[in-house]
Design a protein around this motif. Structure first.
Motif, PDB file in Angstrom:
ATOM      1  N   PRO A  67      28.352 -16.870   1.056  1.00  0.00           N
ATOM      2  CA  PRO A  67      27.196 -17.537   0.454  1.00  0.00           C
ATOM      3  C   PRO A  67      27.536 -18.981   0.100  1.00  0.00           C
ATOM      4  CG  PRO A  67      27.682 -15.434  -0.628  1.00  0.00           C
ATOM      5  CD  PRO A  67      28.858 -15.778   0.225  1.00  0.00           C
ATOM      6  N   GLY A  68      26.508 -19.800   0.027  1.00  0.00           N
ATOM      7  CA  GLY A  68      26.708 -21.188  -0.370  1.00  0.00           C
ATOM      8  C   GLY A  68      25.818 -22.114   0.422  1.00  0.00           C
ATOM      9  N   GLU A  69      25.356 -23.156  -0.244  1.00  0.00           N
ATOM     10  CA  GLU A  69      24.499 -24.133   0.397  1.00  0.00           C
ATOM     11  C   GLU A  69      25.294 -25.392   0.713  1.00  0.00           C
ATOM     12  OE1 GLU A  69      21.196 -24.845  -2.111  1.00  0.00           O
ATOM     13  OE2 GLU A  69      20.464 -22.771  -2.064  1.00  0.00           O
ATOM     14  N   GLY A  70      24.964 -26.014   1.826  1.00  0.00           N
ATOM     15  CA  GLY A  70      25.610 -27.261   2.192  1.00  0.00           C
ATOM     16  C   GLY A  70      27.048 -27.105   2.624  1.00  0.00           C
ATOM     17  N   GLU A  71      27.467 -25.881   2.969  1.00  0.00           N
ATOM     18  CA  GLU A  71      28.831 -25.651   3.413  1.00  0.00           C
ATOM     19  C   GLU A  71      28.825 -25.211   4.874  1.00  0.00           C
ATOM     20  OE1 GLU A  71      30.751 -22.842   0.937  1.00  0.00           O
ATOM     21  OE2 GLU A  71      30.283 -23.871  -0.939  1.00  0.00           O
ATOM     22  N   THR A  72      29.972 -25.355   5.516  1.00  0.00           N
ATOM     23  CA  THR A  72      30.103 -24.867   6.879  1.00  0.00           C
ATOM     24  C   THR A  72      29.976 -23.346   6.875  1.00  0.00           C
ATOM     25  OG1 THR A  72      31.607 -26.687   7.399  1.00  0.00           O
ATOM     26  CG2 THR A  72      31.586 -24.792   8.906  1.00  0.00           C
ATOM     27  N   PRO A  73      29.060 -22.780   7.666  1.00  0.00           N
ATOM     28  CA  PRO A  73      28.863 -21.329   7.650  1.00  0.00           C
ATOM     29  C   PRO A  73      30.150 -20.582   8.013  1.00  0.00           C
ATOM     30  CG  PRO A  73      27.086 -22.427   8.841  1.00  0.00           C
ATOM     31  CD  PRO A  73      28.140 -23.464   8.596  1.00  0.00           C
ATOM     32  N   VAL A  74      30.439 -19.536   7.260  1.00  0.00           N
ATOM     33  CA  VAL A  74      31.596 -18.684   7.526  1.00  0.00           C
ATOM     34  C   VAL A  74      31.092 -17.260   7.696  1.00  0.00           C
ATOM     35  CG1 VAL A  74      33.757 -17.754   6.636  1.00  0.00           C
ATOM     36  CG2 VAL A  74      33.167 -20.155   6.221  1.00  0.00           C
ATOM     37  N   THR A  75      31.361 -16.663   8.845  1.00  0.00           N
ATOM     38  CA  THR A  75      30.975 -15.283   9.116  1.00  0.00           C
ATOM     39  C   THR A  75      32.211 -14.514   9.549  1.00  0.00           C
ATOM     40  OG1 THR A  75      28.751 -15.940   9.794  1.00  0.00           O
ATOM     41  CG2 THR A  75      29.499 -13.757  10.470  1.00  0.00           C
ATOM     42  N   GLU A  76      32.479 -13.405   8.875  1.00  0.00           N
ATOM     43  CA  GLU A  76      33.635 -12.584   9.205  1.00  0.00           C
ATOM     44  C   GLU A  76      33.210 -11.122   9.258  1.00  0.00           C
ATOM     45  OE1 GLU A  76      36.637 -13.436   6.325  1.00  0.00           O
ATOM     46  OE2 GLU A  76      36.968 -15.484   7.030  1.00  0.00           O
ATOM     47  N   ALA A 329      27.700  -2.457  11.557  1.00  0.00           N
ATOM     48  CA  ALA A 329      27.133  -1.313  10.840  1.00  0.00           C
ATOM     49  C   ALA A 329      26.412  -1.753   9.578  1.00  0.00           C
ATOM     50  CB  ALA A 329      28.236  -0.316  10.498  1.00  0.00           C
ATOM     51  N   VAL A 330      26.950  -2.782   8.903  1.00  0.00           N
ATOM     52  CA  VAL A 330      26.362  -3.290   7.666  1.00  0.00           C
ATOM     53  C   VAL A 330      26.413  -4.807   7.696  1.00  0.00           C
ATOM     54  CG1 VAL A 330      26.554  -3.379   5.148  1.00  0.00           C
ATOM     55  CG2 VAL A 330      27.081  -1.258   6.350  1.00  0.00           C
ATOM     56  N   VAL A 331      25.346  -5.435   7.259  1.00  0.00           N
ATOM     57  CA  VAL A 331      25.309  -6.889   7.111  1.00  0.00           C
ATOM     58  C   VAL A 331      25.158  -7.198   5.628  1.00  0.00           C
ATOM     59  CG1 VAL A 331      24.098  -9.021   7.676  1.00  0.00           C
ATOM     60  CG2 VAL A 331      24.293  -7.203   9.385  1.00  0.00           C
ATOM     61  N   LEU A 332      26.112  -7.930   5.075  1.00  0.00           N
ATOM     62  CA  LEU A 332      26.096  -8.257   3.648  1.00  0.00           C
ATOM     63  C   LEU A 332      25.455  -9.621   3.422  1.00  0.00           C
ATOM     64  CD1 LEU A 332      29.709  -7.085   2.747  1.00  0.00           C
ATOM     65  CD2 LEU A 332      27.576  -5.818   2.473  1.00  0.00           C
TER      66      LEU A 332
END
Length: 332
Positions: A67-76, A329-332
């Protein structure tokens, strides 16, 4: 379970219901591998519906977006595996969290840091935030026994007795018994009169510091009530009872480590939830920025406590290759 939520500016708003459960997706490709064996098959005490959903999460992973605005998206994406059983005592939250973090910080140190972080955040809050927090703690540990019986069959009042005062408390109880009072009634009267109720932030900090060790300054006294009146008095005479980690402690640790803490609840048929919702994720967010990946804890709901067990076990999160939302299976 309820989570202590904070509003903007770090002001406590009190206890609110946990957010809606994050459900499981059902990619069509999962069906073909449903019968494959996973480490969850070896975890004791699970019903088949719990095991099926946890195996699905193991195979397809949990997709986490920072989560966070104005940051480089991080998906793991993480594969979640049971990290082993821990002793079912009041220290289980901290023991499980230590294991989930790879043992880098011990359970007793985590308890100490949770209390220290809580006190620091409380002192920074304004008057409104402090009053809201005190009220929330009062509802948890010193509830109004005139209400709440539509939800609870048994309610508890928590008190703190100084170890140094134990002999004096025993003598006072004996005096009332000699006057003709029943032992439990006499104990209830003395503990209410002479011990510290857990009903505000200062008493919560003392309470949550208790690990059941000889070094503890206080011992926990628990008075249990039904709607008809006093049920039992747990005097904790050996001093081994520890304060169970609660949502306030989890939130404080999330803030301390700047990480989200997800409690993964797996409920059985007794919890009266639909099978597709028997496993869900409850997030505990830190105050301020999230700087590190999330931590996952497991809560296995079985038997009579299926809808709200408070025994925690560790989950080991292993990073795996990212994938699209549809294949997780789950997206948080």
């Amino acid at each position: 379970m309820v989570e202590l939520l904070y509003g903007s500016g770090g002001v406590a708003e009190g206890l609110k219901p946990s957010p809606a459960p994050l459900g499981l997706l059902d990619p069509p490709t999962m069906v073909a591998t449903q019968q494959d064996r996973t480490p969850w098959d070896d975890v004791p005490g699970l019903e088949e519906q719990q095991r099926r959903h946890l195996a699905r999460i193991y195979r397809w992973g949990v997709l986490w977006r920072k989560p966070g605005e104005g940051e480089t998206p991080v998906t793991e994406r993480y594969r979640l595996e049971h990290g082993g059983e821990v002793e079912a005592d009041g220290n289980c939250l901290f023991t499980a969290l230590s294991a989930a973090m790879g043992g880098k910080v011990g359970a007793r140190e985590l308890r100490r840091r949770a209390v220290a972080r809580f006190v620091e955040d409380y002192e920074r809050d304004d008057g409104v935030g402090r009053r809201a927090m005190d009220e929330a703690i009062g509802h948890l540990y010193s509830p109004d026994l005139k209400a709440g019986w539509g939800v609870h069959v048994v309610q508890e009042l928590k008190f703190l007795a100084k170890k140094a005062d134990r002999l004096g408390l025993d003598a006072a109880i004996r005096e009332l018994v000699d006057l003709g009072l029943q032992r439990e009634t006499a104990a209830e009267s003395i503990y209410k009169e002479r011990c510290m109720p857990v009903d505000d932030c200062q008493s919560w900090a003392k309470y949550m510091s208790i690990s059941g060790s000889p070094e503890d300054e206080f011992q926990i006294i628990t008075l249990q009530y039904t709607e008809e009146g006093l049920l039992t008095v747990d005097e904790n005479r050996d001093g081994r009872a520890a304060a169970f980690g609660d949502d306030i402690a989890i939130r404080s640790l999330a803030t301390e480590f700047k990480r989200q803490v997800y409690v993964v609840q797996a409920h059985g048929a007794d919890a009266m939830v639909e099978e597709e919702h028997c496993v869900f994720f409850l997030p505990h967010n830190p105050r301020g920025h999230i700087c590190e990946p999330p931590i996952f804890l497991f809560m296995k709901g079985t038997g009579w406590c299926g809808a709200g067990a408070d025994h925690y076990e560790p989950l080991l999160a292993t990073p795996i290759l990212p994938t699209s939302q549809e294949k997780a299976a789950v997206v948080l």
